[in-house]
Design an enzyme around this catalytic site. Structure first.
Site, mmCIF file in Angstrom:
data_model
loop_
_atom_site.group_PDB
_atom_site.id
_atom_site.type_symbol
_atom_site.label_atom_id
_atom_site.label_comp_id
_atom_site.label_asym_id
_atom_site.label_seq_id
_atom_site.Cartn_x
_atom_site.Cartn_y
_atom_site.Cartn_z
ATOM 1 N N LYS A 167 0.800 -1.219 0.000
ATOM 2 C CA LYS A 167 0.000 0.000 0.000
ATOM 3 C C LYS A 167 0.835 1.272 0.000
ATOM 4 C CE LYS A 167 -3.750 -0.274 -0.268
ATOM 5 N NZ LYS A 167 -4.758 -0.599 -1.320
HETATM 6 C C1 LIG Z 1 -2.339 -6.476 3.681
HETATM 7 C C2 LIG Z 1 -3.064 -6.080 2.438
HETATM 8 N N1 LIG Z 1 -3.129 -6.956 1.433
HETATM 9 C C3 LIG Z 1 -3.786 -6.671 0.299
HETATM 10 C C4 LIG Z 1 -4.440 -5.470 0.131
HETATM 11 C C5 LIG Z 1 -5.233 -5.283 -1.124
HETATM 12 O O1 LIG Z 1 -4.680 -4.420 -2.071
HETATM 13 P P1 LIG Z 1 -5.605 -3.588 -3.039
HETATM 14 O O2 LIG Z 1 -6.168 -2.439 -2.262
HETATM 15 O O3 LIG Z 1 -4.686 -3.118 -4.107
HETATM 16 O O4 LIG Z 1 -6.694 -4.445 -3.538
HETATM 17 C C6 LIG Z 1 -4.396 -4.513 1.155
HETATM 18 C C7 LIG Z 1 -5.108 -3.227 1.022
HETATM 19 O O5 LIG Z 1 -5.983 -3.031 0.223
HETATM 20 C C8 LIG Z 1 -3.685 -4.833 2.329
HETATM 21 O O6 LIG Z 1 -3.616 -3.975 3.355
HETATM 22 C C1 LIG Z 2 -10.371 -3.073 4.062
HETATM 23 C C2 LIG Z 2 -9.560 -2.668 2.903
HETATM 24 O O1 LIG Z 2 -9.857 -3.034 1.799
HETATM 25 O O2 LIG Z 2 -8.470 -1.879 3.130
HETATM 26 C C3 LIG Z 2 -7.785 -1.260 2.073
HETATM 27 C C4 LIG Z 2 -6.311 -1.247 2.285
HETATM 28 N N1 LIG Z 2 -5.784 -2.574 2.443
HETATM 29 C C5 LIG Z 2 -5.796 -0.395 3.418
HETATM 30 O O3 LIG Z 2 -4.766 -0.731 3.983
HETATM 31 O O4 LIG Z 2 -6.370 0.625 3.726
#
Ligand SMILES: Cc1ncc(COP(=O)(O)O)c(C=O)c1O
Ligand SMILES: CC(=O)OC[C@H](N)C(=O)O
Length: 338
Positions: free
Chosen positions: A44
């Site tokens: 992220k």
């Molecule tokens: C630990 C983790 N894995 C995967 C994701 C998913 O990524 P995306 O937002 O690009 O779908 C997130 C946040 O969204 C995350 O915090």
């Molecule tokens: C719940 C969710 O989809 O969170 C979005 C993203 N992974 C974040 O860290 O904010």
């Protein structure tokens, strides 16, 4: 000399790792992009940087301005660290169900953290709506002083993955990639990487590995936004189709229970030394399913989104795991003196 001038320039360019057990099990090359090596510890950081650069370029985020975001934690950590390095203040709204470790990391990164009860998206008290309203209130007091990142529906998120994460994967595999699979929170990673890979090589299979409790796999498979069960994974899964997820070119989707994903992440740590978080366990399970679906000889890529240390009190806590009906490996039990 190869010197990074600031934190933003240290985001991305992560190694692509061969996952030995998954590769040997399936006869495929199963590869994981080591996103936990980003400066803020997760994939992220990329989203945070992409959104911030886009907002700066559009004049939406002004010098010394305030970044406001609704997040499960990781996007907030990225925003707070990039904010510190670029002169912004960061205010984060997140559900109170997220790991202690992420809340601590946010505070350490200098963010102002506001925890709110976890409620469905349709409730006006959902953390995303509260964050947006708070940002609007700051701008009413001082016009142009604050910017709402809006990671779920701001497609600068997906675009950044399309031009960075996907290009790295393409170059690291020298185009020899047959399948890409990951879970979706905002959907930015899956849509961005999926679109860029399909544009370069239309036969690449794009798959969604969805945790139980999320409605996305059902939506892809039957067109219905319905969910069953739950998951201890964080930051992934959704009850709605976000603007980022909307254009993801998905060929296959699976709903993956914790009983399948968590043992895989325990095994990866114990046998290969990589300590990954719950969403990455779901991704690894998806990579194995995709490798089995395509058959031996294929190259499958997934993402290792963050580290298991961010979820120590859940993923590596025998009583917690037992309570959730997830097997506790012998070595983990022994590590805790039992
Ligand atoms: C630990 C983790 N894995 C995967 C994701 C998913 O990524 P995306 O937002 O690009 O779908 C997130 C946040 O969204 C995350 O915090
Ligand atoms: C719940 C969710 O989809 O969170 C979005 C993203 N992974 C974040 O860290 O904010």
């Amino acid at each position: 000399m190869s010197i990074k001038p600031d934190l933003s320039s240290a985001v991305g360019h992560t190694p692509l790792l061969r996952l030995r057990h998954a590769s040997e099990l399936t006869g495929c090359e199963v590869l994981g992009k080591a996103e936990f090596l980003n400066p803020g510890g997760s994939i992220k950081d990329r989203t945070a940087l992409g959104l911030i650069l886009d907002a700066e370029q559009k004049g939406l985020l002004r010098p010394a301005g305030t970044i406001v975001e609704g997040t499960a934690g990781n996007t907030g950590i990225g925003m707070a660290l990039i904010g510190a390095s670029r002169g912004y203040r960061t205010v984060i709204f997140m559900p109170d169900t997220q790991s202690r470790e992420k809340i601590d990391a946010l505070r350490v990164a200098g963010a102002e953290v506001r925890l709110v009860p976890a409620v469905p998206f349709k409730d006006p008290k959902h953390y995303v709506h509260i964050a947006r309203a708070y940002c609007e209130s700051l701008n009413e007091q001082a016009p142009g002083s604050a910017w709402f990142g809006n990671q779920f529906d701001n497609t600068a998120n997906r675009d950044w993955h399309e031009t960075t994460t996907a290009v790295e994967i393409w170059e690291q595999t020298e185009g020899r990639i047959d399948g890409f699979v990951c879970s979706a929170g905002t959907g930015g990673t899956l849509a961005g990487v999926g679109r860029a890979l399909k544009a370069r090589k239309p036969v690449v299979t794009i798959a969604l590995s969805d945790p139980t409790g999320s409605a996305l796999a059902n939506y892809i498979n039957c067109g219905e936004l319905v969910a069953e069960g739950g998951s201890i994974s964080e930051g992934i899964g959704s009850s709605r189709i976000t603007a980022n997820f909307q254009d993801a070119p998905i060929n296959m989707a699976w709903s993956i229970p914790d009983q399948e994903s968590v043992p895989l992440l325990h095994q990866l740590l114990h046998e290969e030394g990589w300590c990954i978080g719950g969403s990455s366990g779901v991704n690894l399970a998806g990579a194995i399913r995709l490798a089995k679906a395509l058959g031996p000889g294929h190259t499958i890529v997934t993402v290792l989104a963050d580290a298991g240390t961010r979820y120590q009190a859940k993923l590596f806590n025998p009583p917690f795991l037992r309570e959730k009906g997830i097997p506790v490996p012998e070595w983990l039990q022994q590590s805790f003196g039992g």
